[in-house]
Design a protein around this motif. Structure first.
Motif, PDB file in Angstrom:
ATOM      1  N   GLU A 170       0.805  -1.220   0.000  1.00 37.56           N
ATOM      2  CA  GLU A 170       0.000   0.000   0.000  1.00 37.56           C
ATOM      3  C   GLU A 170       0.838   1.269   0.000  1.00 37.56           C
ATOM      4  OE1 GLU A 170      -3.013   0.057   3.004  1.00 37.56           O
ATOM      5  OE2 GLU A 170      -3.596  -2.032   2.667  1.00 37.56           O
ATOM      6  N   HIS A 171       1.879   1.287   0.829  1.00 39.07           N
ATOM      7  CA  HIS A 171       2.641   2.525   0.980  1.00 39.07           C
ATOM      8  C   HIS A 171       3.791   2.655  -0.012  1.00 39.07           C
ATOM      9  CE1 HIS A 171       0.609   4.030   4.605  1.00 39.07           C
ATOM     10  NE2 HIS A 171       0.449   2.746   4.898  1.00 39.07           N
ATOM     11  N   LEU A 172       4.409   1.536  -0.388  1.00 41.38           N
ATOM     12  CA  LEU A 172       5.490   1.595  -1.373  1.00 41.38           C
ATOM     13  C   LEU A 172       5.031   1.186  -2.769  1.00 41.38           C
ATOM     14  CD1 LEU A 172       8.597   0.320   0.635  1.00 41.38           C
ATOM     15  CD2 LEU A 172       7.964   2.651   0.012  1.00 41.38           C
ATOM     16  N   LYS A 173       3.755   0.858  -2.899  1.00 37.32           N
ATOM     17  CA  LYS A 173       3.140   0.583  -4.206  1.00 37.32           C
ATOM     18  C   LYS A 173       3.803  -0.564  -4.956  1.00 37.32           C
ATOM     19  CE  LYS A 173       0.919   4.360  -3.192  1.00 37.32           C
ATOM     20  NZ  LYS A 173      -0.395   4.276  -2.503  1.00 37.32           N
ATOM     21  N   MET A 174       4.307  -1.559  -4.232  1.00 35.39           N
ATOM     22  CA  MET A 174       4.885  -2.736  -4.876  1.00 35.39           C
ATOM     23  C   MET A 174       3.771  -3.701  -5.272  1.00 35.39           C
ATOM     24  SD  MET A 174       8.194  -3.641  -2.516  1.00 35.39           S
ATOM     25  CE  MET A 174       9.552  -2.487  -2.327  1.00 35.39           C
ATOM     26  N   ASP A 175       4.061  -4.546  -6.269  1.00 33.92           N
ATOM     27  CA  ASP A 175       3.125  -5.628  -6.543  1.00 33.92           C
ATOM     28  C   ASP A 175       3.490  -6.817  -5.659  1.00 33.92           C
ATOM     29  OD1 ASP A 175       5.193  -7.132  -7.824  1.00 33.92           O
ATOM     30  OD2 ASP A 175       4.754  -6.179  -9.740  1.00 33.92           O
ATOM     31  N   GLN A 176       2.656  -7.851  -5.693  1.00 29.77           N
ATOM     32  CA  GLN A 176       2.847  -8.991  -4.802  1.00 29.77           C
ATOM     33  C   GLN A 176       4.204  -9.650  -4.998  1.00 29.77           C
ATOM     34  OE1 GLN A 176       0.125  -9.687  -2.676  1.00 29.77           O
ATOM     35  NE2 GLN A 176       1.585 -10.907  -1.517  1.00 29.77           N
ATOM     36  N   LYS A 177       4.625  -9.803  -6.233  1.00 27.06           N
ATOM     37  CA  LYS A 177       5.901 -10.453  -6.535  1.00 27.06           C
ATOM     38  C   LYS A 177       7.072  -9.643  -5.999  1.00 27.06           C
ATOM     39  CE  LYS A 177       8.497 -12.509 -10.382  1.00 27.06           C
ATOM     40  NZ  LYS A 177       8.495 -12.745 -11.860  1.00 27.06           N
ATOM     41  N   GLN A 178       7.042  -8.329  -6.204  1.00 27.70           N
ATOM     42  CA  GLN A 178       8.110  -7.455  -5.700  1.00 27.70           C
ATOM     43  C   GLN A 178       8.182  -7.500  -4.179  1.00 27.70           C
ATOM     44  OE1 GLN A 178       6.604  -3.858  -7.571  1.00 27.70           O
ATOM     45  NE2 GLN A 178       8.389  -3.747  -8.933  1.00 27.70           N
ATOM     46  N   ALA A 179       7.018  -7.468  -3.539  1.00 26.06           N
ATOM     47  CA  ALA A 179       6.969  -7.469  -2.080  1.00 26.06           C
ATOM     48  C   ALA A 179       7.540  -8.765  -1.509  1.00 26.06           C
ATOM     49  CB  ALA A 179       5.537  -7.262  -1.601  1.00 26.06           C
ATOM     50  N   GLN A 180       7.161  -9.889  -2.084  1.00 25.50           N
ATOM     51  CA  GLN A 180       7.660 -11.178  -1.603  1.00 25.50           C
ATOM     52  C   GLN A 180       9.163 -11.296  -1.792  1.00 25.50           C
ATOM     53  OE1 GLN A 180       5.231 -13.996  -3.745  1.00 25.50           O
ATOM     54  NE2 GLN A 180       3.518 -13.827  -2.306  1.00 25.50           N
ATOM     55  N   LYS A 181       9.661 -10.804  -2.925  1.00 28.22           N
ATOM     56  CA  LYS A 181      11.105 -10.834  -3.185  1.00 28.22           C
ATOM     57  C   LYS A 181      11.862 -10.003  -2.150  1.00 28.22           C
ATOM     58  CE  LYS A 181      14.589  -9.836  -6.715  1.00 28.22           C
ATOM     59  NZ  LYS A 181      14.823  -9.293  -8.091  1.00 28.22           N
ATOM     60  N   LEU A 182      11.322  -8.812  -1.838  1.00 27.55           N
ATOM     61  CA  LEU A 182      11.989  -7.945  -0.865  1.00 27.55           C
ATOM     62  C   LEU A 182      11.957  -8.566   0.526  1.00 27.55           C
ATOM     63  CD1 LEU A 182      13.465  -5.249  -0.661  1.00 27.55           C
ATOM     64  CD2 LEU A 182      11.321  -4.217   0.057  1.00 27.55           C
ATOM     65  N   GLU A 183      10.849  -9.173   0.903  1.00 25.23           N
ATOM     66  CA  GLU A 183      10.773  -9.846   2.202  1.00 25.23           C
ATOM     67  C   GLU A 183      11.815 -10.963   2.309  1.00 25.23           C
ATOM     68  OE1 GLU A 183       7.030 -10.849   4.066  1.00 25.23           O
ATOM     69  OE2 GLU A 183       5.960  -9.557   2.649  1.00 25.23           O
ATOM     70  N   ARG A 184      11.993 -11.723   1.243  1.00 26.27           N
ATOM     71  CA  ARG A 184      13.011 -12.795   1.247  1.00 26.27           C
ATOM     72  C   ARG A 184      14.408 -12.215   1.386  1.00 26.27           C
ATOM     73  NH1 ARG A 184       9.628 -14.980  -2.889  1.00 26.27           N
ATOM     74  NH2 ARG A 184      11.045 -14.171  -4.495  1.00 26.27           N
ATOM     75  N   GLU A 185      14.646 -11.084   0.728  1.00 29.83           N
ATOM     76  CA  GLU A 185      15.962 -10.447   0.819  1.00 29.83           C
ATOM     77  C   GLU A 185      16.215  -9.930   2.234  1.00 29.83           C
ATOM     78  OE1 GLU A 185      19.674  -8.791  -0.626  1.00 29.83           O
ATOM     79  OE2 GLU A 185      18.394 -10.510  -1.059  1.00 29.83           O
TER      80      GLU A 185
END
Length: 259
Positions: A170-185
């Protein structure tokens, strides 16, 4: 167990090829280093090596009029918002803030990282890792937001908690794939931090790690809290599953120790 202060953390992180890529440039305080950093970075932080909870952290930058801005909190937690015309005046303000002689043993200077939402809120991530049954695991992570003012995103300085997914989607406007990748990182970097700080002291079994995300989506490790890292912030989330997971991991560790 003695905590590893901010400068000690810096030295250990610089030696690690993974963590060093995610750590802001940091040096011991001196007037020459202060001048150098202010020439090279949009803004910087001066921090006591041993304080916590945002106390004594000062952000220094310049405004559109070319004046130095000084924002943050004193050692006692009082808010700071000053402007000066010269580097010499900045140093005088720092002396008045800390009420003691500035020297390289007590303070660090750190590159400022712009960790801000498109709506102008300062943001951060708090990750909690735990050593359970012979390995480091991620207990959980949450998002943090604060008014941009000093850029200090700390619960004790007014930040509020929200689910990590809400922060990223919501706040950084990422899509689901981007968000999951960042969480893994974030998880990968935090687990590496646990290994680094546990190598020399097996009594370190939990770490609370403060992380920023810049405008290119790169994550930055700001601090690793090793001595009794608080999990209270996780209890502020409506969904208590992460908080409960951290407690469950603690029980697993105690059960093994007593078994």
């Amino acid at each position: 167990m003695e905590n590893i202060n901010k400068w000690g953390q810096t030295l250990k992180i610089k030696q690690n090829p993974i963590l060093s890529q995610h750590y802001p440039e940091t040096v011991l305080y001196s007037s020459d280093n202060l001048h150098d950093f202010l020439n090279r970075y949009t803004f910087i932080y001066v921090k006591p090596v041993s304080n916590c909870k945002g106390r004594g952290v000062v952000q220094i930058g310049t405004n559109s009029n070319g004046r130095y801005t000084i924002k943050g909190y004193t050692i006692t937690g009082s808010k700071i918002d000053r402007e000066t015309n010269s580097l010499e005046a900045v140093i005088k303000v720092l002396h008045s803030i800390y009420r003691r002689t500035l020297n390289s043993k007590r303070y660090i200077i750190q590159q400022g990282i712009s960790s801000v939402t498109p709506d102008g809120l300062a943001l951060g991530v708090r990750a909690h890792i735990q050593y359970v049954q012979g390995k480091w695991v991620l207990g959980g992570m949450l998002g943090k937001l604060a008014n941009i003012d000093s850029g200090i995103v700390n619960r004790n300085r007014g930040a509020w908690a929200l689910p990590i997914s809400q922060l990223l989607l919501e706040h950084l406007k990422m899509d689901q794939k981007q968000a999951q990748k960042l969480e893994r990182e974030i998880e990968r970097v935090c687990i590496e931090a646990g290994k680094v700080f546990c190598d020399e002291n097996r009594r370190i079994v939990e770490c609370g790690i403060d992380i920023g995300i810049d405008q290119l989506g790169k994550i930055w490790v700001f601090e690793v809290n090793m001595i009794g890292p608080s999990i209270e912030f996780f209890s502020y989330l409506k969904d208590k599953s992460i908080y409960n997971q951290i407690l469950a991991n603690r029980r697993k560790r105690r059960f093994k120790a007593n078994g």
